[in-house]
Motif scaffolding. Structure first.
Motif, PDB file in Angstrom:
ATOM      1  N   PHE A 280       0.851  -1.198   0.000  1.00 52.03           N
ATOM      2  CA  PHE A 280       0.000   0.000   0.000  1.00 52.03           C
ATOM      3  C   PHE A 280       0.884   1.246   0.000  1.00 52.03           C
ATOM      4  CE2 PHE A 280      -4.306  -1.551   1.727  1.00 52.03           C
ATOM      5  CZ  PHE A 280      -4.165  -2.763   1.074  1.00 52.03           C
ATOM      6  N   GLU A 281       0.559   2.192  -0.840  1.00 50.44           N
ATOM      7  CA  GLU A 281       1.323   3.439  -0.892  1.00 50.44           C
ATOM      8  C   GLU A 281       0.909   4.405   0.217  1.00 50.44           C
ATOM      9  OE1 GLU A 281       3.758   3.564  -2.750  1.00 50.44           O
ATOM     10  OE2 GLU A 281       3.385   2.007  -4.230  1.00 50.44           O
ATOM     11  N   GLN A 282      -0.269   4.190   0.771  1.00 50.26           N
ATOM     12  CA  GLN A 282      -0.754   5.018   1.871  1.00 50.26           C
ATOM     13  C   GLN A 282      -1.377   4.104   2.923  1.00 50.26           C
ATOM     14  OE1 GLN A 282      -3.383   8.168   0.500  1.00 50.26           O
ATOM     15  NE2 GLN A 282      -2.249   8.402  -1.417  1.00 50.26           N
ATOM     16  N   ARG A 283      -1.543   4.629   4.113  1.00 46.15           N
ATOM     17  CA  ARG A 283      -2.158   3.861   5.193  1.00 46.15           C
ATOM     18  C   ARG A 283      -3.680   3.992   5.073  1.00 46.15           C
ATOM     19  NH1 ARG A 283      -0.229   1.401   9.638  1.00 46.15           N
ATOM     20  NH2 ARG A 283       1.853   2.092   9.080  1.00 46.15           N
ATOM     21  N   ILE A 284      -4.245   3.153   4.222  1.00 46.00           N
ATOM     22  CA  ILE A 284      -5.679   3.184   3.962  1.00 46.00           C
ATOM     23  C   ILE A 284      -6.265   1.802   4.235  1.00 46.00           C
ATOM     24  CG2 ILE A 284      -5.527   5.036   2.252  1.00 46.00           C
ATOM     25  CD1 ILE A 284      -5.514   2.917   0.081  1.00 46.00           C
ATOM     26  N   ARG A 285      -7.577   1.725   4.241  1.00 44.55           N
ATOM     27  CA  ARG A 285      -8.245   0.450   4.470  1.00 44.55           C
ATOM     28  C   ARG A 285      -7.973  -0.505   3.305  1.00 44.55           C
ATOM     29  NH1 ARG A 285     -12.830   3.569   4.928  1.00 44.55           N
ATOM     30  NH2 ARG A 285     -13.727   2.332   3.219  1.00 44.55           N
ATOM     31  N   PRO A 286      -7.910  -1.813   3.584  1.00 47.70           N
ATOM     32  CA  PRO A 286      -7.672  -2.767   2.497  1.00 47.70           C
ATOM     33  C   PRO A 286      -8.684  -2.675   1.370  1.00 47.70           C
ATOM     34  CG  PRO A 286      -7.321  -3.835   4.605  1.00 47.70           C
ATOM     35  CD  PRO A 286      -7.879  -2.461   4.911  1.00 47.70           C
TER      36      PRO A 286
ATOM     37  N   ASN B 223     -10.180  -4.847  -4.366  1.00 48.96           N
ATOM     38  CA  ASN B 223     -11.557  -5.325  -4.375  1.00 48.96           C
ATOM     39  C   ASN B 223     -11.540  -6.832  -4.571  1.00 48.96           C
ATOM     40  OD1 ASN B 223     -12.744  -2.750  -4.145  1.00 48.96           O
ATOM     41  ND2 ASN B 223     -12.491  -2.413  -6.344  1.00 48.96           N
ATOM     42  N   ALA B 224     -11.844  -7.558  -3.522  1.00 50.24           N
ATOM     43  CA  ALA B 224     -11.806  -9.015  -3.610  1.00 50.24           C
ATOM     44  C   ALA B 224     -12.579  -9.598  -2.447  1.00 50.24           C
ATOM     45  CB  ALA B 224     -10.367  -9.523  -3.594  1.00 50.24           C
ATOM     46  N   SER B 225     -12.902 -10.870  -2.556  1.00 49.85           N
ATOM     47  CA  SER B 225     -13.540 -11.570  -1.461  1.00 49.85           C
ATOM     48  C   SER B 225     -12.557 -11.754  -0.314  1.00 49.85           C
ATOM     49  CB  SER B 225     -14.052 -12.937  -1.937  1.00 49.85           C
ATOM     50  OG  SER B 225     -12.991 -13.700  -2.469  1.00 49.85           O
TER      51      SER B 225
ATOM     52  N   THR C  24     -11.977 -16.462  -7.714  1.00 51.19           N
ATOM     53  CA  THR C  24     -11.458 -15.281  -7.035  1.00 51.19           C
ATOM     54  C   THR C  24     -11.157 -14.175  -8.040  1.00 51.19           C
ATOM     55  OG1 THR C  24     -10.497 -16.635  -5.293  1.00 51.19           O
ATOM     56  CG2 THR C  24      -9.656 -14.399  -5.529  1.00 51.19           C
ATOM     57  N   ASP C  25     -11.774 -13.036  -7.839  1.00 50.23           N
ATOM     58  CA  ASP C  25     -11.552 -11.875  -8.713  1.00 50.23           C
ATOM     59  C   ASP C  25     -10.786 -10.832  -7.918  1.00 50.23           C
ATOM     60  OD1 ASP C  25     -11.594  -9.937 -10.652  1.00 50.23           O
ATOM     61  OD2 ASP C  25     -13.657  -9.306 -10.235  1.00 50.23           O
ATOM     62  N   LEU C  26      -9.517 -10.625  -8.250  1.00 45.80           N
ATOM     63  CA  LEU C  26      -8.670  -9.676  -7.550  1.00 45.80           C
ATOM     64  C   LEU C  26      -8.475  -8.449  -8.429  1.00 45.80           C
ATOM     65  CD1 LEU C  26      -5.981 -12.129  -6.172  1.00 45.80           C
ATOM     66  CD2 LEU C  26      -7.791 -11.040  -4.879  1.00 45.80           C
ATOM     67  N   SER C  27      -9.160  -7.384  -8.106  1.00 47.78           N
ATOM     68  CA  SER C  27      -9.003  -6.145  -8.864  1.00 47.78           C
ATOM     69  C   SER C  27      -8.355  -5.096  -7.973  1.00 47.78           C
ATOM     70  CB  SER C  27     -10.357  -5.648  -9.378  1.00 47.78           C
ATOM     71  OG  SER C  27     -11.266  -5.474  -8.312  1.00 47.78           O
ATOM     72  N   ILE C  28      -7.292  -4.485  -8.488  1.00 47.52           N
ATOM     73  CA  ILE C  28      -6.515  -3.510  -7.734  1.00 47.52           C
ATOM     74  C   ILE C  28      -6.999  -2.102  -8.032  1.00 47.52           C
ATOM     75  CG2 ILE C  28      -4.211  -2.500  -7.473  1.00 47.52           C
ATOM     76  CD1 ILE C  28      -4.486  -5.151  -6.146  1.00 47.52           C
ATOM     77  N   VAL C  29      -7.162  -1.317  -6.964  1.00 44.54           N
ATOM     78  CA  VAL C  29      -7.549   0.083  -7.100  1.00 44.54           C
ATOM     79  C   VAL C  29      -6.262   0.910  -7.098  1.00 44.54           C
ATOM     80  CG1 VAL C  29      -8.888   1.979  -6.139  1.00 44.54           C
ATOM     81  CG2 VAL C  29      -9.703  -0.375  -5.890  1.00 44.54           C
ATOM     82  N   LYS C  30      -5.833   1.353  -8.247  1.00 45.95           N
ATOM     83  CA  LYS C  30      -4.621   2.159  -8.356  1.00 45.95           C
ATOM     84  C   LYS C  30      -4.988   3.629  -8.236  1.00 45.95           C
ATOM     85  CE  LYS C  30      -2.282  -1.253 -11.249  1.00 45.95           C
ATOM     86  NZ  LYS C  30      -1.633  -1.512 -12.550  1.00 45.95           N
TER      87      LYS C  30
ATOM     88  N   SER D 133       3.586  -3.564   8.842  1.00 44.10           N
ATOM     89  CA  SER D 133       3.277  -2.132   8.910  1.00 44.10           C
ATOM     90  C   SER D 133       4.420  -1.226   8.477  1.00 44.10           C
ATOM     91  CB  SER D 133       2.871  -1.763  10.344  1.00 44.10           C
ATOM     92  OG  SER D 133       3.928  -2.073  11.252  1.00 44.10           O
ATOM     93  N   ILE D 134       5.680  -1.681   8.624  1.00 52.26           N
ATOM     94  CA  ILE D 134       6.842  -0.822   8.389  1.00 52.26           C
ATOM     95  C   ILE D 134       7.738  -1.465   7.327  1.00 52.26           C
ATOM     96  CG2 ILE D 134       8.909   0.159   9.480  1.00 52.26           C
ATOM     97  CD1 ILE D 134       7.410   0.121  12.129  1.00 52.26           C
ATOM     98  N   PRO D 135       8.283  -0.687   6.369  1.00 57.35           N
ATOM     99  CA  PRO D 135       8.233   0.780   6.252  1.00 57.35           C
ATOM    100  C   PRO D 135       6.948   1.292   5.621  1.00 57.35           C
ATOM    101  CG  PRO D 135       9.579  -0.110   4.509  1.00 57.35           C
ATOM    102  CD  PRO D 135       9.206  -1.265   5.373  1.00 57.35           C
ATOM    103  N   SER D 136       6.266   0.455   4.843  1.00 56.75           N
ATOM    104  CA  SER D 136       4.949   0.806   4.313  1.00 56.75           C
ATOM    105  C   SER D 136       4.074  -0.421   4.462  1.00 56.75           C
ATOM    106  CB  SER D 136       5.052   1.235   2.840  1.00 56.75           C
ATOM    107  OG  SER D 136       5.582   0.202   2.044  1.00 56.75           O
ATOM    108  N   PRO D 137       2.773  -0.233   4.531  1.00 54.25           N
ATOM    109  CA  PRO D 137       1.901  -1.396   4.752  1.00 54.25           C
ATOM    110  C   PRO D 137       2.011  -2.430   3.629  1.00 54.25           C
ATOM    111  CG  PRO D 137       0.721   0.656   5.161  1.00 54.25           C
ATOM    112  CD  PRO D 137       2.017   1.032   4.521  1.00 54.25           C
ATOM    113  N   HIS D 138       2.216  -3.668   4.014  1.00 57.94           N
ATOM    114  CA  HIS D 138       2.219  -4.798   3.087  1.00 57.94           C
ATOM    115  C   HIS D 138       1.161  -5.792   3.535  1.00 57.94           C
ATOM    116  CE1 HIS D 138       6.013  -4.451   0.600  1.00 57.94           C
ATOM    117  NE2 HIS D 138       6.179  -3.469   1.481  1.00 57.94           N
TER     118      HIS D 138
END
Length: 299
Positions: A72-78, A83-85, A110-116, A94-99
Motif C-alpha cells: 500500500f502506498e498510503q495507510r488506507i483500508r484494504p 476489491n476481492a472476497s 477469485t476476482d482480484l481487482s486492484i484500485v490504483k 506495517s513498516i516501512p509501508s503497509p504490506h
C-alpha cells in the motif's frame, strides 16, 4: 545432560519423527525408555526448541491456491486498495509501508481487482507445489523434499485441511486429538471430525511434523519471497540464510513457479541478524529475496 547434548538429541528426534519413525522406534535408537523420550520432547516444547506443525499439500486440494502480495502506498483500508472476497489467511506488515499477503485456498472464482494508484502488486501466483525442509543432524545440511501423500479427498476432508492450514501457519497451538476435536466442533460434529481426520486426513493428506527452532528467544514469524533462475540456486540461497542464522526454522516452502523459480517460505527469522550489517553470505548469481516480518490478521 549438557545443553549441547540436549540440543543434538532434539535435532535427531525432530529429524527421525519427520522421516516417519514412531516414538517407540526413536526411543529404541537412543537406548532410552519411551517415557524418557516424552520427557525430552515435553522439555523441548516448553523451551520453544520444538514446534508442532501440519504439512498440508495445497496443490492436492480441488482448486488452486493463490498467493497475492500487495504494498500500500498510503495507510488506507484494504478495501480502498483491493476489491476481492475475504481471503482465507491475511498477513500484515506495517513498516516501512503497509504490506498485505493474501492467501486464497480455493481460488476458482477469485476476482482480484486492484484500485490504483494506492497500491502496487509485488507478486502473485498459484501454488504449484509445497515442500518441507529437514536438517540432517549428521552434518547440518538442509534436505528440501516433498512427503508422498495420495489419499482421496471429499468435501469434509477439504474443510479439515483448509482449517488446519489456517490454524498452523504459523503454528500457535499444540493440540492433541481431543483439542483438535474441540476446536473443530464449531465446524463439524465431533464423531464426524474424528472419523475423517483419523481415516482420511492424518498421514494420507496431511503430515504432523516437528519443527526444530535454533534460537526460540531470538526469532519470530517471517515470510520470505525468493526469486532465482532455477530451483537449485534458490535452495542454495535458503541454505546460506539458514547457516548464517537469519532463518531460524522453516515450516513450509511454497513453489509458485519453476522457470523462473519463485518461492514463498513460511518460517521463523532472527530480527537481530536481519538488521546486523555484519551478517552476510556469499552472493548467489541471478537470485533475489525479501524478508517480511508479518503478523496474521485473518483468521
Amino acid at each position: 545432560m549438557s545443553t549441547n547434548s540436549f540440543l543434538e538429541k532434539i535435532k535427531w528426534i525432530a529429524y527421525l519423527y519427520n522421516k516417519g519413525y514412531k516414538k517407540k522406534e526413536i526411543a529404541n535408537k537412543f537406548g532410552i525408555a519411551p517415557s524418557t523420550l516424552s520427557t525430552y520432547i515435553g522439555r523441548a516444547f516448553s523451551h520453544g526448541l520444538l514446534e508442532e506443525y501440519f504439512y498440508i499439500p495445497l496443490e492436492n486440494l480441488p482448486y488452486s491456491s493463490l498467493f497475492f502480495h500487495v504494498r500500500f502506498e498510503q495507510r488506507i483500508r484494504p478495501d480502498q486498495c483491493i476489491n476481492a472476497s475475504k481471503p482465507d489467511i491475511m498477513y500484515y506488515q506495517s513498516i516501512p509501508s503497509p504490506h498485505y499477503l493474501y492467501i486464497y485456498l480455493s481460488a476458482k472464482n477469485t476476482d482480484l481487482s486492484i484500485v490504483k494508484p494506492y497500491c502496487k502488486i509485488i507478486s502473485e501466483g498459484f501454488i504449484e507445489e509445497t515442500r518441507v525442509l529437514d536438517i540432517s543432524p549428521t552434518d547440518n545440511t538442509l534436505e528440501i523434499w516433498k512427503p508422498r501423500l495420495s489419499g482421496p479427498l471429499d468435501e469434509i476432508d477439504e474443510l479439515i485441511m483448509k482449517t488446519l492450514f489456517t490454524l498452523y501457519n504459523p503454528p500457535e497451538y499444540r493440540l492433541d486429538l481431543y483439542g483438535l476435536t474441540e476446536y473443530f466442533s464449531k465446524y463439524l460434529p465431533r464423531n464426524m471430525f474424528v472419523y475423517h481426520y483419523t481415516r482420511h486426513v492424518l498421514r494420507k493428506n496431511a503430515v504432523k511434523r516437528y519443527i526444530f527452532v535454533k534460537d526460540p528467544w531470538n526469532s519470530e514469524h517471517c515470510l520470505l519471497y525468493l526469486v532465482s533462475n532455477d530451483l537449485a540456486r534458490l535452495w542454495s540461497m535458503v541454505e546460506l540464510l539458514y547457516n548464517i542464522g537469519i532463518l531460524q526454522a522453516v515450516y513450509t516452502l511454497f513453489i509458485l513457479s519453476r522457470d523462473p523459480a519463485i518461492v514463498w517460505i513460511n518460517a521463523r527469522c532472527s530480527r537481530d541478524k536481519v538488521s546486523d550489517p555484519s551478517i552476510v553470505h556469499q552472493p548467489v548469481k541471478d537470485s533475489f529475496y525479501e524478508i517480511y516480518f508479518m503478523e496474521k490478521l485473518i483468521p
